[in-house]
Design a protein around this motif. Structure first.
Motif, PDB file in Angstrom:
ATOM      1  N   TYR A  77       0.869  -1.152   0.081  1.00 12.83           N
ATOM      2  CA  TYR A  77       0.245   0.099   0.009  1.00 12.83           C
ATOM      3  C   TYR A  77       0.778   1.228  -0.087  1.00 12.83           C
ATOM      4  O   TYR A  77       0.558   2.088  -0.633  1.00 12.83           O
ATOM      5  N   ASP A 120       2.141   1.756  -3.582  1.00  9.67           N
ATOM      6  CA  ASP A 120       1.095   2.266  -4.223  1.00  9.67           C
ATOM      7  C   ASP A 120       0.679   3.807  -4.098  1.00  9.67           C
ATOM      8  O   ASP A 120       0.806   4.541  -4.828  1.00  9.67           O
ATOM      9  N   ILE A 121       0.817   4.068  -2.632  1.00  4.84           N
ATOM     10  CA  ILE A 121       0.762   5.583  -2.232  1.00  4.84           C
ATOM     11  C   ILE A 121       1.852   6.589  -2.807  1.00  4.84           C
ATOM     12  O   ILE A 121       1.648   7.550  -3.214  1.00  4.84           O
ATOM     13  N   HIS A 164       3.702   5.793  -5.208  1.00  2.00           N
ATOM     14  CA  HIS A 164       3.373   5.896  -6.727  1.00  2.00           C
ATOM     15  C   HIS A 164       2.580   6.859  -7.166  1.00  2.00           C
ATOM     16  O   HIS A 164       2.621   7.586  -7.968  1.00  2.00           O
ATOM     17  N   MET A 165       1.498   6.910  -6.546  1.00  2.00           N
ATOM     18  CA  MET A 165       0.147   7.635  -6.610  1.00  2.00           C
ATOM     19  C   MET A 165       0.706   9.067  -6.397  1.00  2.00           C
ATOM     20  O   MET A 165       0.227   9.912  -7.191  1.00  2.00           O
ATOM     21  N   SER A 166       1.378   9.179  -5.231  1.00  2.00           N
ATOM     22  CA  SER A 166       1.893  10.530  -4.886  1.00  2.00           C
ATOM     23  C   SER A 166       2.741  11.114  -6.147  1.00  2.00           C
ATOM     24  O   SER A 166       2.640  12.378  -6.315  1.00  2.00           O
ATOM     25  N   SER A 167       3.646  10.278  -6.459  1.00  6.69           N
ATOM     26  CA  SER A 167       4.540  10.695  -7.479  1.00  6.69           C
ATOM     27  C   SER A 167       4.032  11.143  -8.872  1.00  6.69           C
ATOM     28  O   SER A 167       4.064  12.187  -9.435  1.00  6.69           O
ATOM     29  N   GLN A 168       2.835  10.214  -9.199  1.00 11.80           N
ATOM     30  CA  GLN A 168       1.776  10.689 -10.230  1.00 11.80           C
ATOM     31  C   GLN A 168       1.226  11.858 -10.000  1.00 11.80           C
ATOM     32  O   GLN A 168       0.970  12.851 -11.026  1.00 11.80           O
ATOM     33  N   HIS A 169       0.884  11.971  -8.855  1.00 14.61           N
ATOM     34  CA  HIS A 169      -0.131  13.154  -8.447  1.00 14.61           C
ATOM     35  C   HIS A 169       0.836  14.399  -8.777  1.00 14.61           C
ATOM     36  O   HIS A 169       0.476  15.421  -9.207  1.00 14.61           O
ATOM     37  N   HIS A 211       1.473  15.309 -12.214  1.00 15.79           N
ATOM     38  CA  HIS A 211       0.137  15.578 -12.660  1.00 15.79           C
ATOM     39  C   HIS A 211      -0.033  16.946 -12.503  1.00 15.79           C
ATOM     40  O   HIS A 211      -0.307  17.818 -13.227  1.00 15.79           O
TER      41      HIS A 211
END
Length: 151
Positions: free
Chosen positions: A38, A41-42, A44-49, A52
């Protein structure tokens, strides 16, 4: 024996507690693995965020630049329209002046033709006068000759 029975019960309870502890440790290990997954994933999502967000900032900057370019283009287009209107006005003035010059040229051509005709009439009149003068001179010679005969 009561002690032995208690001891067996305690051993059974201990074995159950050990098994329960082992099960809980496996569950805790699984939970840690899930938590790590998790967290990945967090992250990775934070990096993507963040990526973005940076992309949104870039798009916003690009949009502002395009908007400024569009405004400059619209201003340039308006200036061209005003230039075109001025050119059309100037063309209208030139066309009027050209029409005046054509009219003056036609007037000059008519006056030139009238002057030519007048000049030709003067030349004919001049020739007529010369002819009349020659005839008069001839008549004067004849008269002079006749007059000298009578004297």
């Amino acid at each position: 024996n009561e002690n032995e029975a208690t001891m067996i019960t305690l051993k059974d309870e201990y074995a159950e507690l050990v098994a329960r502890n082992h099960s809980l440790q496996e569950e805790l290990h699984t939970t840690h693995k899930k938590e790590e997954a998790y967290q990945k994933d967090i992250n990775h999502m934070s990096s993507q965020h963040a990526s973005h967000e940076a992309h949104i900032v870039q798009l916003s900057t690009d949009m502002k630049t395009h908007k400024e370019d569009l405004e400059r283009s619209e201003n340039a287009l308006e200036a061209l329209r005003q230039d075109e209107a001025a050119w059309e006005q100037q063309a209208f003035v030139y066309e009027q002046r050209l029409a005046e010059l054509r009219e003056a040229s036609e007037t000059n051509a008519r006056q030139l033709e009238e002057t030519r005709q007048w000049g030709m009439a003067l030349m004919r009149d001049n020739q007529t006068i010369r002819d009349q003068l020659r005839e008069r001179d001839d008549n004067m010679r004849v008269l002079s000759h006749e007059n000298s005969l009578y004297m």
